[in-house]
Design an enzyme around this catalytic site. Structure first.
Site, PDB file in Angstrom:
ATOM      1  N   TYR A  54       4.372  -5.076 -10.625  1.00  0.00           N
ATOM      2  CA  TYR A  54       2.966  -4.930  -9.808  1.00  0.00           C
ATOM      3  C   TYR A  54       2.209  -5.689 -11.088  1.00  0.00           C
ATOM      4  O   TYR A  54       1.653  -5.257 -11.513  1.00  0.00           O
ATOM      5  CB  TYR A  54       2.409  -3.172  -9.580  1.00  0.00           C
ATOM      6  CG  TYR A  54       3.519  -2.699  -8.965  1.00  0.00           C
ATOM      7  CD1 TYR A  54       4.577  -3.434  -7.707  1.00  0.00           C
ATOM      8  CD2 TYR A  54       3.100  -1.687  -8.527  1.00  0.00           C
ATOM      9  CE1 TYR A  54       5.683  -3.022  -7.355  1.00  0.00           C
ATOM     10  CE2 TYR A  54       3.954  -0.816  -7.738  1.00  0.00           C
ATOM     11  CZ  TYR A  54       5.088  -1.668  -6.354  1.00  0.00           C
ATOM     12  OH  TYR A  54       5.693  -0.744  -6.545  1.00  0.00           O
ATOM     13  N   ARG A 209       2.720  -1.902   5.974  1.00  0.00           N
ATOM     14  CA  ARG A 209       1.885  -3.047   5.476  1.00  0.00           C
ATOM     15  C   ARG A 209       0.777  -3.023   6.521  1.00  0.00           C
ATOM     16  O   ARG A 209       0.055  -4.222   6.553  1.00  0.00           O
ATOM     17  CB  ARG A 209       2.961  -4.192   5.558  1.00  0.00           C
ATOM     18  CG  ARG A 209       4.438  -4.091   5.151  1.00  0.00           C
ATOM     19  CD  ARG A 209       4.658  -4.958   4.799  1.00  0.00           C
ATOM     20  NE  ARG A 209       5.999  -5.013   3.885  1.00  0.00           N
ATOM     21  CZ  ARG A 209       5.625  -4.582   2.400  1.00  0.00           C
ATOM     22  NH1 ARG A 209       5.413  -4.959   1.251  1.00  0.00           N
ATOM     23  NH2 ARG A 209       7.532  -4.235   1.884  1.00  0.00           N
TER      24      ARG A 209
END
Length: 338
Positions: A54, A209
């Protein structure tokens, strides 16, 4: 509400930290990231989930800087086996899947440094590198447990068969996979295998999402770097078809007395006591909304309405494009659409 995760007891809803540094457009400012992390801690979140991938290390650095003073108050999860590597020597890292034992050991040392901690509570193999037997990768993680670098082992995006092979080498504390009303793949076999083995199931992207928040009506407004632009379900025609599900979904949320996002999370919490959703957000307001799902109660009739409305047959589009699908354990997807 609390849940068991390997040797740990954690909040029933954790925080996925990826959004603060990666994937959905430009990262938020360090100050905003700090506000979200500390607000989660103050609200009782005790599971924080990050990864070497990330932000190519930036997310671990943020989590380490902000949460180091509070290290005893939460369970820290990170991931190895998929990270950014400067393969071209141009200073621009690209995503690489590498499950070789030496790579996992090196990645762990880097993560410990960025996270400013002596030990990572839960360390996942982010993706199974098919060039390396799962037994070898998990064996390397078991060595890290014995060395006191990590406390428990997790796997991400694996099938039930792969989980069992790994568990024979070392107990697997958690499996992390996308799971929500519109992504039902874990229901094939993984959820049952986790229940049987005493392995927690950590659900990422639990609000689909953002789709199940009910606010994204035009995919054309997505940031040019937003990963959803490459996902088939968010292609304009597919998304237009999926939007037709939202009116009925919002009606169920009204009947349940909660917001759409809370409904998605409450559905997961009702699916099994070994399931721990980890929504991500860049907003303190949305964080607090998500955590309110703990108080939502869904009766059998509401659960049936949800299952009938949004499922693998009613959602349009695959979960990933062909390239991304090749990076997950495809045994998981046999016999059922994404």
């Amino acid at each position: 509400m609390i849940r068991s995760l390997g040797p740990f007891t954690v909040s029933a809803i954790g925080l996925g930290c990826m959004n603060l540094s990666h994937a959905y457009g430009e990262p938020v400012s360090p100050e905003q990231g700090e506000r979200v992390l500390l607000a989660a801690l103050d609200a009782g979140v005790t599971l924080f989930d990050t990864a070497a991938l990330y932000g190519f290390g930036a997310n671990e650095t943020l989590v380490g800087r902000v949460l180091k003073p509070h290290r005893s108050r939460f369970t820290l999860a990170s991931k190895c086996g998929m990270q950014g590597v400067d393969v071209n020597g141009d200073g621009k890292p690209v995503r690489v899947i590498d499950g070789r034992p030496a790579t996992l050991r090196a990645t762990c040392e880097d993560s410990l440094r960025r996270l400013q901690t002596d030990v990572i509570d839960l360390y996942y193999l982010h993706r199974w590198d098919k060039r390396v037997p799962i037994e070898d990768s998990v064996g390397a993680l078991a060595d890290l447990v014995r060395a006191g670098k990590i406390r428990s082992i997790g796997l991400s995006e694996v099938s039930a068969a792969t989980l069992r092979r790994a568990h024979a080498v070392h107990p697997i504390a958690a499996v992390q996979t996308e799971y929500s009303l519109w992504t039902r793949n874990p229901e094939i076999a993984v959820l049952d295998a986790c229940r049987e083995l005493g392995t927690a199931f950590v659900a990422f992207s639990p609000v689909a999402r953002g789709f199940l928040c009910g606010e994204l009506t035009d995919v054309g407004t997505l940031h040019e770097k937003d990963i959803r632009r490459t996902m088939p379900r968010f292609a304009p025609d597919a998304y237009a078809a999926n939007l037709r599900l939202l009116d009925g979904y919002r009606a169920i949320a009204r009947d349940a007395g909660c917001t759409p996002a809370q409904l998605a999370l409450a559905w997961l919490l009702h699916r099994g006591e070994h399931i721990i959703p980890i929504p991500g957000t860049t907003s303190v307001e949305h964080l607090r909304e998500d955590l309110g799902a703990i108080d939502v109660r869904l009766d059998a009739a509401l659960m049936e309405r949800l299952d009938a409305l949004i499922n693998e047959r009613t959602v349009t589009g695959e979960r990933y494009n062909a390239q991304s699908t090749s990076e997950v354990d495809t045994e998981t997807y046999e016999g059922r659409a994404a």
